[in-house]
Structures are given as structure tokens and as C-alpha cells.
Design a protein around this motif. Structure first.
Motif, PDB file in Angstrom:
ATOM      1  N   THR A  21      -4.088  -1.778  10.180  1.00  0.00           N
ATOM      2  CA  THR A  21      -3.255  -2.795   9.534  1.00  0.00           C
ATOM      3  C   THR A  21      -4.160  -3.770   8.784  1.00  0.00           C
ATOM      4  O   THR A  21      -5.344  -3.873   9.055  1.00  0.00           O
ATOM      5  CB  THR A  21      -2.428  -3.580  10.569  1.00  0.00           C
ATOM      6  N   ASN A  22      -3.560  -4.463   7.799  1.00  0.00           N
ATOM      7  CA  ASN A  22      -4.330  -5.417   6.998  1.00  0.00           C
ATOM      8  C   ASN A  22      -3.717  -6.815   7.113  1.00  0.00           C
ATOM      9  O   ASN A  22      -2.709  -7.107   6.488  1.00  0.00           O
ATOM     10  CB  ASN A  22      -4.348  -4.966   5.538  1.00  0.00           C
ATOM     11  N   PRO A  23      -4.353  -7.663   7.932  1.00  0.00           N
ATOM     12  CA  PRO A  23      -3.785  -8.992   8.174  1.00  0.00           C
ATOM     13  C   PRO A  23      -3.825  -9.901   6.943  1.00  0.00           C
ATOM     14  O   PRO A  23      -3.173 -10.934   6.926  1.00  0.00           O
ATOM     15  CB  PRO A  23      -4.682  -9.556   9.294  1.00  0.00           C
ATOM     16  N   ASN A  24      -4.595  -9.501   5.915  1.00  0.00           N
ATOM     17  CA  ASN A  24      -4.665 -10.331   4.709  1.00  0.00           C
ATOM     18  C   ASN A  24      -3.467 -10.136   3.783  1.00  0.00           C
ATOM     19  O   ASN A  24      -3.329 -10.827   2.779  1.00  0.00           O
ATOM     20  CB  ASN A  24      -5.944 -10.016   3.922  1.00  0.00           C
ATOM     21  N   LEU A  25      -2.636  -9.164   4.117  1.00  0.00           N
ATOM     22  CA  LEU A  25      -1.532  -8.800   3.241  1.00  0.00           C
ATOM     23  C   LEU A  25      -0.212  -9.038   3.982  1.00  0.00           C
ATOM     24  O   LEU A  25      -0.049  -8.578   5.112  1.00  0.00           O
ATOM     25  CB  LEU A  25      -1.664  -7.307   2.903  1.00  0.00           C
ATOM     26  N   PRO A  26       0.736  -9.748   3.364  1.00  0.00           N
ATOM     27  CA  PRO A  26       2.038  -9.934   4.030  1.00  0.00           C
ATOM     28  C   PRO A  26       2.685  -8.599   4.396  1.00  0.00           C
ATOM     29  O   PRO A  26       3.404  -8.508   5.387  1.00  0.00           O
ATOM     30  CB  PRO A  26       2.869 -10.676   2.976  1.00  0.00           C
ATOM     31  N   THR A  27       2.432  -7.574   3.589  1.00  0.00           N
ATOM     32  CA  THR A  27       2.999  -6.254   3.872  1.00  0.00           C
ATOM     33  C   THR A  27       2.006  -5.384   4.642  1.00  0.00           C
ATOM     34  O   THR A  27       2.166  -4.155   4.696  1.00  0.00           O
ATOM     35  CB  THR A  27       3.362  -5.531   2.556  1.00  0.00           C
ATOM     36  N   GLY A  28       0.986  -6.013   5.235  1.00  0.00           N
ATOM     37  CA  GLY A  28      -0.132  -5.255   5.798  1.00  0.00           C
ATOM     38  C   GLY A  28       0.167  -4.471   7.065  1.00  0.00           C
ATOM     39  O   GLY A  28      -0.690  -3.733   7.541  1.00  0.00           O
ATOM     40  N   GLU A  29       1.370  -4.607   7.618  1.00  0.00           N
ATOM     41  CA  GLU A  29       1.693  -3.839   8.823  1.00  0.00           C
ATOM     42  C   GLU A  29       2.353  -2.509   8.499  1.00  0.00           C
ATOM     43  O   GLU A  29       2.504  -1.672   9.381  1.00  0.00           O
ATOM     44  CB  GLU A  29       2.627  -4.658   9.728  1.00  0.00           C
ATOM     45  N   ILE A  30       2.745  -2.349   7.236  1.00  0.00           N
ATOM     46  CA  ILE A  30       3.423  -1.104   6.862  1.00  0.00           C
ATOM     47  C   ILE A  30       2.731  -0.475   5.654  1.00  0.00           C
ATOM     48  O   ILE A  30       1.832  -1.050   5.044  1.00  0.00           O
ATOM     49  CB  ILE A  30       4.914  -1.336   6.528  1.00  0.00           C
ATOM     50  N   GLU A  31       3.169   0.740   5.335  1.00  0.00           N
ATOM     51  CA  GLU A  31       2.778   1.386   4.095  1.00  0.00           C
ATOM     52  C   GLU A  31       3.916   2.307   3.706  1.00  0.00           C
ATOM     53  O   GLU A  31       4.783   2.621   4.527  1.00  0.00           O
ATOM     54  CB  GLU A  31       1.465   2.154   4.272  1.00  0.00           C
ATOM     55  N   VAL A  32       3.926   2.706   2.437  1.00  0.00           N
ATOM     56  CA  VAL A  32       5.028   3.539   1.964  1.00  0.00           C
ATOM     57  C   VAL A  32       4.493   4.929   1.630  1.00  0.00           C
ATOM     58  O   VAL A  32       3.604   5.066   0.786  1.00  0.00           O
ATOM     59  CB  VAL A  32       5.714   2.906   0.736  1.00  0.00           C
ATOM     60  N   PHE A  33       5.003   5.947   2.332  1.00  0.00           N
ATOM     61  CA  PHE A  33       4.629   7.337   2.026  1.00  0.00           C
ATOM     62  C   PHE A  33       5.477   7.819   0.864  1.00  0.00           C
ATOM     63  O   PHE A  33       6.690   7.966   0.972  1.00  0.00           O
ATOM     64  CB  PHE A  33       4.834   8.232   3.261  1.00  0.00           C
ATOM     65  N   VAL A  34       4.805   8.056  -0.257  1.00  0.00           N
ATOM     66  CA  VAL A  34       5.524   8.373  -1.484  1.00  0.00           C
ATOM     67  C   VAL A  34       6.089   9.789  -1.420  1.00  0.00           C
ATOM     68  O   VAL A  34       5.481  10.696  -0.839  1.00  0.00           O
ATOM     69  CB  VAL A  34       4.600   8.187  -2.707  1.00  0.00           C
ATOM     70  N   THR A  35       7.277   9.977  -2.010  1.00  0.00           N
ATOM     71  CA  THR A  35       7.860  11.315  -2.115  1.00  0.00           C
ATOM     72  C   THR A  35       8.126  11.691  -3.571  1.00  0.00           C
ATOM     73  O   THR A  35       8.092  12.858  -3.940  1.00  0.00           O
ATOM     74  CB  THR A  35       9.194  11.403  -1.342  1.00  0.00           C
ATOM     75  N   GLN A  36       8.407  10.686  -4.407  1.00  0.00           N
ATOM     76  CA  GLN A  36       8.597  10.934  -5.830  1.00  0.00           C
ATOM     77  C   GLN A  36       7.978   9.777  -6.589  1.00  0.00           C
ATOM     78  O   GLN A  36       7.888   8.671  -6.065  1.00  0.00           O
ATOM     79  CB  GLN A  36      10.082  10.941  -6.218  1.00  0.00           C
ATOM     80  N   TYR A  37       7.594  10.046  -7.843  1.00  0.00           N
ATOM     81  CA  TYR A  37       7.165   8.905  -8.663  1.00  0.00           C
ATOM     82  C   TYR A  37       7.554   9.151 -10.102  1.00  0.00           C
ATOM     83  O   TYR A  37       7.787  10.280 -10.532  1.00  0.00           O
ATOM     84  CB  TYR A  37       5.653   8.692  -8.541  1.00  0.00           C
ATOM     85  N   GLU A  38       7.636   8.053 -10.838  1.00  0.00           N
ATOM     86  CA  GLU A  38       7.915   8.136 -12.267  1.00  0.00           C
ATOM     87  C   GLU A  38       6.929   7.241 -12.991  1.00  0.00           C
ATOM     88  O   GLU A  38       6.751   6.076 -12.632  1.00  0.00           O
ATOM     89  CB  GLU A  38       9.349   7.668 -12.550  1.00  0.00           C
ATOM     90  N   LEU A  39       6.261   7.788 -13.986  1.00  0.00           N
ATOM     91  CA  LEU A  39       5.348   6.984 -14.803  1.00  0.00           C
ATOM     92  C   LEU A  39       6.172   6.232 -15.839  1.00  0.00           C
ATOM     93  O   LEU A  39       6.827   6.836 -16.682  1.00  0.00           O
ATOM     94  CB  LEU A  39       4.328   7.903 -15.484  1.00  0.00           C
ATOM     95  N   GLN A  71       0.843  -1.203   0.000  1.00  0.00           N
ATOM     96  CA  GLN A  71       0.000   0.000   0.000  1.00  0.00           C
ATOM     97  C   GLN A  71       0.873   1.246   0.000  1.00  0.00           C
ATOM     98  O   GLN A  71       1.723   1.428   0.872  1.00  0.00           O
ATOM     99  CB  GLN A  71      -0.929   0.011   1.210  1.00  0.00           C
ATOM    100  N   ILE A  72       0.611   2.082  -1.009  1.00  0.00           N
ATOM    101  CA  ILE A  72       1.313   3.356  -1.126  1.00  0.00           C
ATOM    102  C   ILE A  72       0.375   4.455  -0.635  1.00  0.00           C
ATOM    103  O   ILE A  72      -0.795   4.486  -0.998  1.00  0.00           O
ATOM    104  CB  ILE A  72       1.679   3.653  -2.594  1.00  0.00           C
ATOM    105  N   VAL A  73       0.900   5.375   0.209  1.00  0.00           N
ATOM    106  CA  VAL A  73       0.100   6.486   0.696  1.00  0.00           C
ATOM    107  C   VAL A  73       0.555   7.762   0.008  1.00  0.00           C
ATOM    108  O   VAL A  73       1.753   8.064  -0.020  1.00  0.00           O
ATOM    109  CB  VAL A  73       0.241   6.648   2.227  1.00  0.00           C
ATOM    110  N   VAL A  74      -0.419   8.462  -0.582  1.00  0.00           N
ATOM    111  CA  VAL A  74      -0.107   9.738  -1.229  1.00  0.00           C
ATOM    112  C   VAL A  74      -0.808  10.840  -0.442  1.00  0.00           C
ATOM    113  O   VAL A  74      -2.022  11.022  -0.558  1.00  0.00           O
ATOM    114  CB  VAL A  74      -0.594   9.755  -2.696  1.00  0.00           C
ATOM    115  N   PRO A  75      -0.072  11.603   0.390  1.00  0.00           N
ATOM    116  CA  PRO A  75      -0.704  12.639   1.212  1.00  0.00           C
ATOM    117  C   PRO A  75      -1.127  13.832   0.366  1.00  0.00           C
ATOM    118  O   PRO A  75      -0.575  14.054  -0.712  1.00  0.00           O
ATOM    119  CB  PRO A  75       0.395  13.030   2.211  1.00  0.00           C
ATOM    120  N   PRO A  76      -2.107  14.604   0.868  1.00  0.00           N
ATOM    121  CA  PRO A  76      -2.703  15.676   0.054  1.00  0.00           C
ATOM    122  C   PRO A  76      -1.738  16.809  -0.265  1.00  0.00           C
ATOM    123  O   PRO A  76      -1.916  17.487  -1.274  1.00  0.00           O
ATOM    124  CB  PRO A  76      -3.860  16.182   0.923  1.00  0.00           C
TER     125      PRO A  76
END
Length: 604
Positions: free
Chosen positions: A101-119, A65-70
Motif C-alpha cells: 500500500t502507498n500511504p502517500n496517496l489517498p487511493t493508496g490502499e487500492i488499485e484498479v485491475f484494468v480489463t478494457q481501455y480506450e485511447l 494506480q492502474i494494474v495491467v497484468p501480463p
RNA sequence: GGAGCCAUAGCUCAAUUGGUUAGAGCGCUGCCCUGUCACGGCAGAGGUUGCGGGUUCGAGCCCCGUUGGCUCCGCCA
């Protein structure tokens, strides 16, 4: 999600694995909190809350899960990005807030706050959803197979296939087999299917055939002294499709062994199958040695040479009970009877529907009676069953109160047997009495060497003509050909034929004699199979083999009903490739080069 | 070569006995929404009912043909 895997050993701390990513989408855990990471993948799903935006980023390994803050200037760009676009993002790993948290996801205890992206690649609106995995017509799935293959279920199937094939290779190698490659451009082989032909440019008017199997090559390798051969072999046969049969092409685990009897081949295959099915399934599996069922017994008890042993009822013969019967439909014919317990109280419509199914299978009908609580028989043909016949029927079938007995009758024994075999499968499926959590294996052995050609009335090969007849030359010289058995066998699992195989006929004299009985002179053998027969004249070891269908094994282990669910790019039933548009007309230039002119069928 | 089933919006389906302007959910577009994970809400666009012919005052619906997909017989191990 897709395929769980341990933390990637190549990524340590902040060091970037590549330009595109430092981690895979299934990797990040609480231990990675506060690390700056780079991830790449497909936009699987988005949840836009106006303020915060969540993106599920997917790659082969999983979801993060990627988090994109406003406050990020590019938030609305990402919010409007089409699903299935490919991006690479840089961000910081954060623990998820308590309660989210999302127990259905192996990565469900964390999330990544995005700072840059590339399409990396923009997706247009798609002709089918990757997620959610809505039911989609098969032609759409095949036309856009690259999208279909992104979906979790089939993606897993293809990975499973890869793992099964890797395991096959390992197990075969461990048993002392060597892997070989054999030609794809070759000549016609003895399987008896239609060939695919490839025109020769260098030899006008001549054609290669694609191998229906590497049959002759693997036998030649035995003559060459290699002793134990295997190959994950592509096989090409221009025949029509079924749910468990690809049109055109399929793969076999092709195996051949020198200086062996049938039992040694069985032992090697039982070792392989037990290993594979234990490794890739938790379902119960028949312990080795698998039951050996003679062909004749299989046709009697199961009405099939590929019996589903999970079905808890079997067929009996009742021919003698109706030999003198007043019931004209049975008298003097082969009569078989199938007992099915506990269905006497089913409505008339149940039995009518079975009648219809029997008619679809080419039968006149399907006679039936039920066993009543008072011991009497009831049903359309009950009045034709004598007291003596009734006693015998109940004794032979073991039918108890509440059972129904189904009958097939036909002048041709095989027809009567097969109808009830088909109905056995159909009724079992309809009653849902087949245990899906068990693999029941068996060997079918003692196939007849010859069968009567229904058109000519003469003996013809009933199987692979290269099989060794049981009894050897003596049997060919002194026995009624139609009674001779071959060292020919099938391995069957849950009603699916995984393979046939044989101890080969490596003695030229016996080969010529076998072909003579089937109506072919020695010149035919020399012309069609000259390469091999000559080899046998130069010192050939006794040998035999087998060739289990890879697609079918994977289909069973993936618990799929059709073979197309375990093939990345299958052809349709009509042998078309909807993605690549094959087959397609050739250009005039191409045809000239290979000296071919087109002769189209005349339509009336 | 033959039999059966299916075909309506990008996808899944609905549409009374043949009768008004072919509907809904998902997806898509726009707007709203700071903790969702199949997010939620409002609005909008989107259809030659696979294609061709016929019957009928009138056809998504009935008939014939055809194309494509699937299942089965033949074929094939």
C-alpha cells in the motif's frame, strides 16, 4: 496529490457517471473493492516490471494506480504509450497486497485491475516533463503553459486562486456589497499610467482606452445611489513589469462605499483580509485593527511607503549629528542610519558586497561602522564621528555591542530615505531574519496631496487627483500646498503594497481648486473628467474606496515570489504571450478597417 | 529609456589556463525484469554550444553586436 476532495456525491455503486468515467482519480477506497469502475485521465507515470505493469492515472482530483497484468493482450500497447496520453479505462477495484500500500496517496490502499481501455488522445514526446517536476526555464514553461499547468504545484496555485476569489465574493456579498460590471471599452481614466488604445471602426481616427481601473465608473455608481460596490475587475496599464507586477493587465478587488470615513473602509478591509488570510493560511496574521503609519513616519523609519514590518530593525535620522561634520560626504545633507544587530564580526567582504548593492541602487556608497565590545566604533568613517555624535547614535538606534550602523546621505531627503529602505530589505533578506510564517499588515495613511515637481518646481498631484484633501477647501485656500495631506491610504502586507485607496473628492469646487493648484484650469477638469464632475453637480454622496490587487494577495497566500506563479496565462516581462504569440502584426485589411496606418520607430 | 544576470542534447548541468572526437543524470527508442510507486538492469539515438561578426595557429570559453528570458532603476499604485 493535486487537490483532495471527498467522495464524489454523484457516483453511487456501479452506476456510471458518464461515458468516460464512473469515479474521479482521488475517489476509490477499500469500500469500493470488487466494484467495476471506469476512470479517465492522463498517464502520469509508468512502472513496467516485464510481467506486471503499473500506471499512475491522473486527473484534476488525484492519482489512482492502474494494474495491467501480463495476460492482457494490450499490455504492451499500454506499456509503450507515451506519458501524458489521455485514456479511459475499465477495471475492477482490488485491495493492494499487504506491504504494497502507498500511504502517500489517498487511493493508496487500492488499485484498479484494468480489463478494457480506450485511447482518447495520444501524446507525442513532450518538450517538458509534467512529472517529475524538473526545474524548467520560464520561457519554456510559458510557451507550453498547458503542460506547465498540469504540474501539481502550479495547478494547486490556480485552484487556490479560484477559491480565494470565490471567498472574496462571498465575504463582500455578506458585508452587503453588490457586484457590478463596468465597461472595458471606455475612455482614459485618472490613474496616470499609459493607456492601451483600441481604434474605433465606426469613428475614424478615434480611440477607446481600456480601463486602468474602473475608477470613474465605481464613483458614478455611488452617485447613482448603489451605496456599496465591488468588482473583481480587470485593469489595463501599459507599463513595465516587476516580479510582483504584471505588464499590461491584472485584477483588482475593486471596492467603493458611500457615506463613509476612512475608518469604515479600513474596518471592512480588515474584516476581509483577516477572513481571507485565516481561511487560506495557517501563518500568524496581524490582529485588526492593523497599525496605521503616517506616510512621513514610514519614510523615516522604513525608507519606504510599503514597509516590511517583519524586519526587526528600523531607520533613524542623524542629519543634525553631521550638519557641521568634517566628513564632507555627510555635512549639510540628510543623513539616515540603520542599525543591524550582531554582524560586527562579519568579514570585510560582507560589507563590501553591501557597498556594491548600494551602488547598484544608485548610491555613491554605503558608509558603515561597527560597535566594538569596548564600546568604541570601528570602520571606514569611524574617525569622523565625534564623541557626542556617537552617544546620540547609540541612543537613537539602540545599537548594542556587535551591531553595525549603516548610513545614507543625500541632499534630497527622499533619496537618502529610500536608499536605506532598500538596503534594509536587502540586508534582512541576506541575513535571513524575515519570518516567512507571518503576515504583517499595516495601513500607510496621510499621504501628501501634492509634491514638488522636480523639473518645474511647482506643486503636482502626488497621487490620485480625485482624493479629498484633509481640511477640505480651507486647506486648499490657506495652507502651503506641499503640507496638505490627503485622505489617501495604502494597505501593505510583508512589504508588498496590496492596494491604495482614498476618500474621494466629491465637491466640484474643491475639485476645481485642487486642479488649479496642480496647474490645471477648470476647462481641463471639464474636458477630461466631464462625466464625473457633472455627476457631482447633481447630488453626490461622500464616498471612498480601495482596490486590493488580487494577484498579489494570491501570491502571498500561495507563498510565491512572482505573480506569474498564480496567473494561468501570464505575459513575459516584455509583455509577450509566448503561447498565443501576442502581440502580433495586424493584416493590412484589419488596419484599413479601423483607419490605422503603422508608423514604426526609426532605428539609428 | 537604462543597468545587471542567464543562454551547451527535449530537460537539469559539466567541460582544467583558449587546445584531441563537447560529457553525465533525467527523458526518449529497443531489449530484459511479476509488486512497483522518482521501480531496477543492458544497449542505442540525440549537439550549427541562442544568432551574427571579430581576435587567434586554434573559441563553448576572449571581444563587439543582436535575440530571448529573469531581476532591478526609470515608469506604474
Amino acid at each position: 496529490m493535486l487537490f483532495t476532495m471527498g467522495v464524489c456525491p454523484f457516483t453511487v455503486g456501479l452506476s456510471l457517471m458518464s461515458k468516460y468515467r464512473s469515479h474521479r482519480c482521488n475517489e476509490l477506497r477499500k469500500a469500493n473493492v470488487d466494484q467495476e469502475v471506469r476512470l479517465a485521465g492522463w498517464i502520469h507515470n509508468k512502472r513496467d516490471h516485464g510481467g506486471v505493469l503499473f500506471i499512475d492515472l491522473r486527473d484534476h482530483y488525484g492519482l489512482t494506480q492502474i494494474v495491467v497484468p501480463p495476460e492482457l493482450p494490450f499490455q504492451s500497447e499500454l506499456a509503450h504509450m507515451t506519458k501524458e496520453s489521455v485514456v479511459s479505462i475499465v477495471g475492477t477495484v482490488k485491495p493492494r497486497p499487504e506491504g504494497s500500500t502507498n500511504p502517500n496517496l489517498p487511493t493508496g490502499e487500492i488499485e484498479v485491475f484494468v480489463t478494457q481501455y480506450e485511447l482518447l488522445s495520444k501524446a507525442e514526446p513532450l518538450p517538458m516533463n509534467v512529472f517529475p517536476e524538473d526545474i524548467t526555464p520560464e520561457d519554456t514553461r510559458l510557451k507550453y503553459r498547458f503542460l506547465d499547468l498540469r504540474r501539481s504545484k502550479i495547478h494547486k496555485n490556480i485552484v487556490l486562486r479560484s477559491q480565494i476569489i470565490a471567498s472574496m465574493r462571498r465575504r463582500m456579498t455578506e458585508m452587503g456589497f453588490n457586484e457590478f460590471q463596468t465597461p472595458i471599452l471606455t475612455s482614459s481614466s485618472p490613474e496616470g499610467a499609459r493607456d492601451f488604445l483600441v481604434p474605433s471602426r465606426l469613428h475614424p481616427g478615434e480611440f477607446y482606452a481600456l480601463p486602468q481601473a474602473p475608477q470613474q465608473f465605481k464613483q458614478l455608481l455611488m452617485v447613482s445611489g448603489f451605496d456599496r460596490y465591488f468588482q473583481i475587475a480587470p485593469c489595463f496599464r501599459d507599463e513595465d513589469a516587476r516580479a510582483d507586477r504584471s505588464p499590461g493587465e491584472f485584477y483588482q478587488l475593486d471596492v467603493e462605499m458611500s457615506f463613509v470615513t476612512q475608518d469604515e473602509i479600513f474596518a471592512a478591509m480588515e474584516n476581509l483580509m483577516t477572513g481571507l488570510f485565516t481561511e487560506f493560511s495557517t501563518a500568524q496574521i496581524t490582529p485588526a485593527p492593523f497599525p496605521r503609519i503616517p506616510f512621513a513616519e514610514a519614510m523615516l523609519k522604513y525608507g519606504s511607503d510599503k514597509p516590511d514590518l517583519r524586519i526587526p530593525f528600523t531607520i533613524s535620522d542623524a542629519t543634525d549629528l553631521f550638519a557641521q561634520s568634517e566628513f564632507k560626504a555627510f555635512a549639510g545633507k540628510t543623513v539616515r542610519v540603520l542599525p543591524v544587530p550582531d554582524i560586527a564580526d562579519k568579514p570585510r567582504s560582507f560589507f563590501d558586497e553591501l557597498q556594491e548593492q548600494a551602488k547598484l541602487l544608485g548610491a555613491v556608497g554605503l558608509a558603515w561602522i561597527t560597535v566594538q565590545p569596548d564600546g568604541s566604533l570601528k570602520g571606514p568613517i569611524a574617525k569622523f564621528i565625534t564623541e557626542e555624535a556617537k552617544t546620540q547614535l547609540l541612543a537613537r538606534t539602540g545599537a548594542k555591542t556587535g551591531a553595525a550602523l549603516f548610513f545614507s546621505a543625500d541632499p534630497v531627503e527622499l533619496t537618502a530615505a529610500k536608499l536605506l529602505g532598500d538596503m534594509r530589505n536587502y540586508i534582512a533578506a541576506k541575513l535571513d531574519v524575515i519570518d516567512p510564517n507571518v503576515f504583517k499588515f499595516c495601513w500607510i495613511v496621510d499621504f501628501p496631496m501634492f509634491e514638488k515637481d522636480l523639473e518645474t518646481g511647482k506643486a503636482a498631484f502626488s497621487h490620485n487627483p480625485f482624493s479629498m484633501p484633509q481640511g477640505g477647501m480651507d486647506a486648499l485656500l490657506n495652507q502651503d500646498p506641499l503640507t496638505i495631506k490627503a485622505y489617501q491610504y495604502d494597505i501593505v502586507c510583508n512589504g508588498i503594497e496590496l492596494s491604495s485607496g482614498a476618500i474621494r473628492n466629491h465637491v466640484p469646487e474643491i475639485m476645481y481648486k485642487a486642479f488649479e493648484i496642480a496647474g490645471y484650469g477648470p476647462e481641463v477638469v471639464d474636458k477630461k473628467f466631464g462625466g464625473m464632475i457633472n455627476a457631482f453637480k447633481c447630488g453626490a454622496p461622500p464616498h471612498g474606496g480601495i482596490a486590493p490587487g488580487v494577484d498579489r494577495i494570491v501570491m502571498l497566500l500561495a507563498n510565491e515570489k512572482t505573480i506569474r506563479e498564480v496567473i494561468a496565462f501570464p505575459l513575459t516581462q516584455n509583455a509577450r504571450d509566448l503561447l498565443m504569440n501576442a502581440p502580433a502584426p495586424a493584416t493590412e485589411k484589419q488596419l484599413r478597417e479601423v483607419h490605422v496606418t503603422i508608423r514604426k520607430p526609426i532605428k539609428i
